[in-house]
Enzyme design. Structure first.
Site, PDB file in Angstrom:
ATOM      1  N   TYR A   1      -1.758  -0.132  11.140  1.00 33.82           N
ATOM      2  CA  TYR A   1      -2.003  -0.814   9.859  1.00 33.82           C
ATOM      3  C   TYR A   1      -0.817  -0.616   8.913  1.00 33.82           C
ATOM      4  O   TYR A   1      -0.259  -1.577   8.373  1.00 33.82           O
ATOM      5  CB  TYR A   1      -3.289  -0.285   9.194  1.00 33.82           C
ATOM      6  CG  TYR A   1      -3.360  -0.634   7.722  1.00 33.82           C
ATOM      7  CD1 TYR A   1      -3.561  -1.948   7.309  1.00 33.82           C
ATOM      8  CD2 TYR A   1      -3.182   0.346   6.736  1.00 33.82           C
ATOM      9  CE1 TYR A   1      -3.596  -2.280   5.951  1.00 33.82           C
ATOM     10  CE2 TYR A   1      -3.211   0.026   5.390  1.00 33.82           C
ATOM     11  CZ  TYR A   1      -3.419  -1.288   4.990  1.00 33.82           C
ATOM     12  OH  TYR A   1      -3.436  -1.618   3.658  1.00 33.82           O
TER      13      TYR A   1
ATOM     14  N   THR B   1       0.816  -1.209   0.000  1.00 33.96           N
ATOM     15  CA  THR B   1       0.000   0.000   0.000  1.00 33.96           C
ATOM     16  C   THR B   1       0.854   1.265   0.000  1.00 33.96           C
ATOM     17  O   THR B   1       1.981   1.258   0.526  1.00 33.96           O
ATOM     18  CB  THR B   1      -0.916  -0.001   1.242  1.00 33.96           C
ATOM     19  OG1 THR B   1      -1.474   1.299   1.416  1.00 33.96           O
ATOM     20  CG2 THR B   1      -0.151  -0.345   2.522  1.00 33.96           C
ATOM     21  N   ASP B   2       0.278   2.346  -0.523  1.00 34.32           N
ATOM     22  CA  ASP B   2       0.975   3.645  -0.480  1.00 34.32           C
ATOM     23  C   ASP B   2       1.134   4.164   0.950  1.00 34.32           C
ATOM     24  O   ASP B   2       1.926   5.073   1.206  1.00 34.32           O
ATOM     25  CB  ASP B   2       0.260   4.685  -1.357  1.00 34.32           C
ATOM     26  CG  ASP B   2      -1.175   4.993  -0.948  1.00 34.32           C
ATOM     27  OD1 ASP B   2      -1.680   4.399   0.027  1.00 34.32           O
ATOM     28  OD2 ASP B   2      -1.809   5.836  -1.622  1.00 34.32           O
ATOM     29  N   GLU B   3       0.393   3.565   1.896  1.00 39.40           N
ATOM     30  CA  GLU B   3       0.462   4.058   3.282  1.00 39.40           C
ATOM     31  C   GLU B   3       1.820   3.778   3.919  1.00 39.40           C
ATOM     32  O   GLU B   3       2.160   4.381   4.936  1.00 39.40           O
ATOM     33  CB  GLU B   3      -0.658   3.449   4.129  1.00 39.40           C
ATOM     34  CG  GLU B   3      -2.018   3.801   3.581  1.00 39.40           C
ATOM     35  CD  GLU B   3      -3.117   3.885   4.619  1.00 39.40           C
ATOM     36  OE1 GLU B   3      -2.830   3.754   5.810  1.00 39.40           O
ATOM     37  OE2 GLU B   3      -4.269   4.095   4.206  1.00 39.40           O
TER      38      GLU B   3
ATOM     39  N   LYS C   1       1.973  -3.365   7.338  1.00 39.34           N
ATOM     40  CA  LYS C   1       2.208  -3.582   5.901  1.00 39.34           C
ATOM     41  C   LYS C   1       3.671  -3.308   5.532  1.00 39.34           C
ATOM     42  O   LYS C   1       4.271  -4.040   4.740  1.00 39.34           O
ATOM     43  CB  LYS C   1       1.289  -2.674   5.072  1.00 39.34           C
ATOM     44  CG  LYS C   1      -0.203  -2.973   5.193  1.00 39.34           C
ATOM     45  CD  LYS C   1      -0.579  -4.352   4.687  1.00 39.34           C
ATOM     46  CE  LYS C   1      -0.426  -4.480   3.190  1.00 39.34           C
ATOM     47  NZ  LYS C   1      -0.879  -5.838   2.715  1.00 39.34           N
TER      48      LYS C   1
HETATM   49  P1  NAD Z   1     -10.336  -6.696   2.661  1.00 38.52           P
HETATM   50  O1  NAD Z   1     -10.299  -6.294   4.091  1.00 38.52           O
HETATM   51  O2  NAD Z   1     -11.527  -6.411   1.847  1.00 38.52           O
HETATM   52  O3  NAD Z   1     -10.054  -8.266   2.544  1.00 38.52           O
HETATM   53  C1  NAD Z   1      -9.050  -8.923   3.253  1.00 38.52           C
HETATM   54  C2  NAD Z   1      -9.252 -10.412   3.055  1.00 38.52           C
HETATM   55  O4  NAD Z   1      -8.203 -11.102   3.754  1.00 38.52           O
HETATM   56  C3  NAD Z   1     -10.578 -10.928   3.645  1.00 38.52           C
HETATM   57  O5  NAD Z   1     -11.202 -11.801   2.724  1.00 38.52           O
HETATM   58  C4  NAD Z   1     -10.153 -11.679   4.897  1.00 38.52           C
HETATM   59  O6  NAD Z   1     -11.031 -12.722   5.233  1.00 38.52           O
HETATM   60  C5  NAD Z   1      -8.783 -12.174   4.500  1.00 38.52           C
HETATM   61  N1  NAD Z   1      -7.896 -12.433   5.653  1.00 38.52           N
HETATM   62  C6  NAD Z   1      -7.635 -11.590   6.683  1.00 38.52           C
HETATM   63  N2  NAD Z   1      -6.803 -12.190   7.558  1.00 38.52           N
HETATM   64  C7  NAD Z   1      -6.532 -13.420   7.059  1.00 38.52           C
HETATM   65  C8  NAD Z   1      -5.712 -14.500   7.500  1.00 38.52           C
HETATM   66  N3  NAD Z   1      -5.023 -14.425   8.643  1.00 38.52           N
HETATM   67  N4  NAD Z   1      -5.659 -15.614   6.734  1.00 38.52           N
HETATM   68  C9  NAD Z   1      -6.367 -15.701   5.573  1.00 38.52           C
HETATM   69  N5  NAD Z   1      -7.154 -14.719   5.124  1.00 38.52           N
HETATM   70  C10 NAD Z   1      -7.234 -13.586   5.849  1.00 38.52           C
HETATM   71  O7  NAD Z   1      -9.015  -6.069   2.017  1.00 38.52           O
HETATM   72  P2  NAD Z   1      -8.773  -5.293   0.638  1.00 38.52           P
HETATM   73  O8  NAD Z   1      -9.190  -3.900   0.800  1.00 38.52           O
HETATM   74  O9  NAD Z   1      -9.272  -6.122  -0.461  1.00 38.52           O
HETATM   75  O10 NAD Z   1      -7.171  -5.302   0.614  1.00 38.52           O
HETATM   76  C11 NAD Z   1      -6.474  -6.432   0.110  1.00 38.52           C
HETATM   77  C12 NAD Z   1      -4.985  -6.159   0.177  1.00 38.52           C
HETATM   78  O11 NAD Z   1      -4.667  -4.986  -0.551  1.00 38.52           O
HETATM   79  C13 NAD Z   1      -4.477  -5.927   1.599  1.00 38.52           C
HETATM   80  O12 NAD Z   1      -3.215  -6.526   1.718  1.00 38.52           O
HETATM   81  C14 NAD Z   1      -4.361  -4.417   1.694  1.00 38.52           C
HETATM   82  O13 NAD Z   1      -3.365  -4.033   2.608  1.00 38.52           O
HETATM   83  C15 NAD Z   1      -3.958  -4.063   0.273  1.00 38.52           C
HETATM   84  N6  NAD Z   1      -4.356  -2.729  -0.200  1.00 38.52           N
HETATM   85  C16 NAD Z   1      -5.641  -2.305  -0.062  1.00 38.52           C
HETATM   86  C17 NAD Z   1      -5.997  -1.058  -0.592  1.00 38.52           C
HETATM   87  C18 NAD Z   1      -7.416  -0.546  -0.502  1.00 38.52           C
HETATM   88  O14 NAD Z   1      -7.655   0.603  -0.842  1.00 38.52           O
HETATM   89  N7  NAD Z   1      -8.382  -1.344  -0.071  1.00 38.52           N
HETATM   90  C19 NAD Z   1      -5.039  -0.267  -1.232  1.00 38.52           C
HETATM   91  C20 NAD Z   1      -3.733  -0.745  -1.330  1.00 38.52           C
HETATM   92  C21 NAD Z   1      -3.396  -1.986  -0.826  1.00 38.52           C
HETATM   93  O1  DAU Z   2      -4.067   4.212   0.613  1.00 40.65           O
HETATM   94  C1  DAU Z   2      -4.305   2.832   0.541  1.00 40.65           C
HETATM   95  C2  DAU Z   2      -5.108   2.423   1.740  1.00 40.65           C
HETATM   96  O2  DAU Z   2      -6.414   2.948   1.528  1.00 40.65           O
HETATM   97  C3  DAU Z   2      -5.186   0.926   1.970  1.00 40.65           C
HETATM   98  O3  DAU Z   2      -3.899   0.432   2.225  1.00 40.65           O
HETATM   99  C4  DAU Z   2      -6.120   0.609   3.146  1.00 40.65           C
HETATM  100  O4  DAU Z   2      -6.270  -0.790   3.295  1.00 40.65           O
HETATM  101  C5  DAU Z   2      -7.467   1.226   2.864  1.00 40.65           C
HETATM  102  O5  DAU Z   2      -8.308   1.044   3.986  1.00 40.65           O
HETATM  103  C6  DAU Z   2      -7.327   2.715   2.564  1.00 40.65           C
HETATM  104  O6  DAU Z   2      -6.912   3.439   3.750  1.00 40.65           O
HETATM  105  P1  DAU Z   2      -7.520   4.880   4.099  1.00 40.65           P
HETATM  106  O7  DAU Z   2      -7.392   5.095   5.553  1.00 40.65           O
HETATM  107  O8  DAU Z   2      -6.992   5.922   3.185  1.00 40.65           O
HETATM  108  O9  DAU Z   2      -9.051   4.585   3.663  1.00 40.65           O
HETATM  109  P2  DAU Z   2     -10.439   4.972   4.349  1.00 40.65           P
HETATM  110  O10 DAU Z   2     -11.484   4.614   3.363  1.00 40.65           O
HETATM  111  O11 DAU Z   2     -10.553   4.458   5.727  1.00 40.65           O
HETATM  112  O12 DAU Z   2     -10.321   6.555   4.442  1.00 40.65           O
HETATM  113  C7  DAU Z   2     -10.107   7.351   3.285  1.00 40.65           C
HETATM  114  C8  DAU Z   2     -10.053   8.800   3.726  1.00 40.65           C
HETATM  115  O13 DAU Z   2     -11.342   9.190   4.216  1.00 40.65           O
HETATM  116  C9  DAU Z   2      -9.079   9.070   4.844  1.00 40.65           C
HETATM  117  O14 DAU Z   2      -8.506  10.354   4.675  1.00 40.65           O
HETATM  118  C10 DAU Z   2      -9.954   9.058   6.087  1.00 40.65           C
HETATM  119  C11 DAU Z   2     -11.269   9.621   5.580  1.00 40.65           C
HETATM  120  N1  DAU Z   2     -12.469   9.106   6.274  1.00 40.65           N
HETATM  121  C12 DAU Z   2     -12.601   7.755   6.406  1.00 40.65           C
HETATM  122  C13 DAU Z   2     -13.706   7.213   7.030  1.00 40.65           C
HETATM  123  C14 DAU Z   2     -13.856   5.721   7.183  1.00 40.65           C
HETATM  124  C15 DAU Z   2     -13.434   9.966   6.741  1.00 40.65           C
HETATM  125  O15 DAU Z   2     -13.307  11.198   6.601  1.00 40.65           O
HETATM  126  N2  DAU Z   2     -14.528   9.436   7.374  1.00 40.65           N
HETATM  127  C16 DAU Z   2     -14.700   8.097   7.553  1.00 40.65           C
HETATM  128  O16 DAU Z   2     -15.721   7.683   8.145  1.00 40.65           O
END
Ligand code: NAD
Ligand code: DAU
Length: 351
Positions: A151, A126-128, A155
């Site tokens: 988090y 992730t970019d985080e 990562k």
């Molecule tokens: P999500 O939370 O929707 O899904 C996570 C999945 O992992 C779920 O199906 C959960 O059951 C499974 N899981 C969790 N712990 C586990 C374990 N111990 N063993 C097996 N399975 C397990 O997540 P997402 O948003 O689809 O993100 C997927 C990946 O992409 C993550 O690694 C996250 O860090 C990364 N990522 C997410 C974003 C985003 O914006 N959502 C952006 C960049 C990177």
């Molecule tokens: O940047 C990549 C990441 O994006 C992934 O690695 C994470 O798994 C994913 O959860 C996401 O993280 P963020 O914290 O950026 O996403 P979130 O949707 O929680 O929040 C996006 C932005 O919105 C952030 O600036 C916080 C703000 N926010 C979020 C929530 C849930 C609000 O203002 N109100 C809210 O209720």
């Protein structure tokens, strides 16, 4: 590369990736290996559930025995690891599962990849991991990691371990670092699906702080496309950023979303900010573009398409927003919303 184990494949991005792979490569078999935490959902995979090339195992990536058994049984040659706890706010409430899955679980998968001499281990990052990025700069892949939430730290730790296995054991690894994904099947704790579903129900939208934090929203299928490219054409041992190069303030995202689903902006509430909230992420995506990829959706198109998907797919999210979700919502937002203020920012500032 024929038998791919997608860990976390029942989650948001993982399930989109599984559907993408099975549609694109007729000769591939895909094993979804997923613990089915609150975020895992087999409804996401209904489209492929009858496909003989798709298999599912409900297990934990921290369980080395189950991982080994799955690799042997399904003759796995590639792991793509999406499995993680993924919500920053939950990592602030309780980091434990984040450390277990991303740190120990990634180690278990790397050991298995080494033991079974897999062709590739790919880590979804992730970019985080780069932390808050000041205006005027975009993170490059060789920048230092500076994670600031539990988090992000979990990562970044995983990325360091993946790199260590490459350097020490010559394990064929790649890493991709994506920006905020949005699209179908995202659990409605993340901001875009939370706000879309709240707005559809006429509920308030809790914007953290001033709402001027910047994120790079990208459409999930574009992200899948780029991961696929790195799997097939990326250089072993390398990291690739995946985003749009276009970030926007959260309040602008809310305006676009509300317009797409035709909901009023007086639902916006400013609530107490997230502790340690990173103000800005921004990715330099020159390296992935040099492989021949570019996003097909702008952030605005992705936000509007996502809003419309939630408006059209109440069957998917209504059942999720009951039960345990309600308890989480009260813990996370109850007090905040009771002390909230309405937005005083005019919509014209974003037109
Ligand atoms: P999500 O939370 O929707 O899904 C996570 C999945 O992992 C779920 O199906 C959960 O059951 C499974 N899981 C969790 N712990 C586990 C374990 N111990 N063993 C097996 N399975 C397990 O997540 P997402 O948003 O689809 O993100 C997927 C990946 O992409 C993550 O690694 C996250 O860090 C990364 N990522 C997410 C974003 C985003 O914006 N959502 C952006 C960049 C990177
Ligand atoms: O940047 C990549 C990441 O994006 C992934 O690695 C994470 O798994 C994913 O959860 C996401 O993280 P963020 O914290 O950026 O996403 P979130 O949707 O929680 O929040 C996006 C932005 O919105 C952030 O600036 C916080 C703000 N926010 C979020 C929530 C849930 C609000 O203002 N109100 C809210 O209720």
């Amino acid at each position: 590369m024929h038998n791919i184990m997608v860990t976390g494949g029942a989650g948001f991005i993982g399930s989109n990736f599984v559907i993408y792979l099975l549609n694109k490569y007729k000769e591939y078999n895909v094993l979804v290996y997923d613990k089915l935490t609150y975020a895992g959902n087999l409804d996401n995979l209904l489209e492929v559930s009858g496909d003989p090339r798709y298999h599912f195992v409900r297990e934990d990536i921290c369980d080395a025995g189950s991982v080994a058994q799955a690799i042997e049984k399904y003759k796995i040659d590639t792991i793509v690891n999406f499995a993680a706890e993924t919500h920053v706010d939950r990592s602030i409430l309780n980091p434990d599962a984040f450390i277990q899955t991303s740190v120990y679980g990634t180690y278990v998968l790397l050991e298995a990849a080494r033991r079974f001499c897999l062709q590739r281990y790919h880590q979804i990052s992730t970019d985080e991991v780069y932390g808050h990025i000041p205006a005027g700069y975009s993170s490059k892949e060789d920048d230092k990691v500076d994670p600031r939430s539990p988090y992000a730290a979990s990562k970044a730790s995983a990325d360091l371990m993946v790199n260590a296995y490459h350097v020490t054991y010559d394990l064929p690894v790649t890493i991709t670092r994506g920006s905020n994904n949005i699209g179908p099947f995202q659990y409605p704790e993340k901001v875009v699906p939370l706000f879309a579903t709240n707005a559809i129900d006429g509920e308030p939208l809790p914007v953290y702080g001033d709402g001027r934090q910047m994120r790079e929203y990208q459409y999930v299928v574009d992200h899948c496309d780029a991961i696929d490219l790195v799997l097939h054409s990326g250089t072993i041992g390398e990291i690739y950023n995946i985003g749009t190069g276009l970030e926007m303030e959260n309040l602008q995202m809310v305006e676009i979303l509300l317009q797409a689903i035709d909901c009023p902006r007086d639902l916006i509430r400013h609530v107490k900010d997230r502790p340690g909230h990173d103000r800005r992420y921004s990715l330099n995506i020159d390296k992935i573009k040099a492989l021949g990829w570019q996003p097909r959706h702008t952030p605005a198109e992705a936000i509007a398409a996502t809003g419309r998907w939630y408006a059209d797919n109440e069957w998917w999210w209504r059942k999720i927003k009951h039960g345990a979700f309600q308890d989480y919502y009260e813990t996370q937002y109850g007090e905040r919303l009771r002390q909230s203020t309405a937005s005083n920012i005019q919509s014209s500032s974003y037109e």
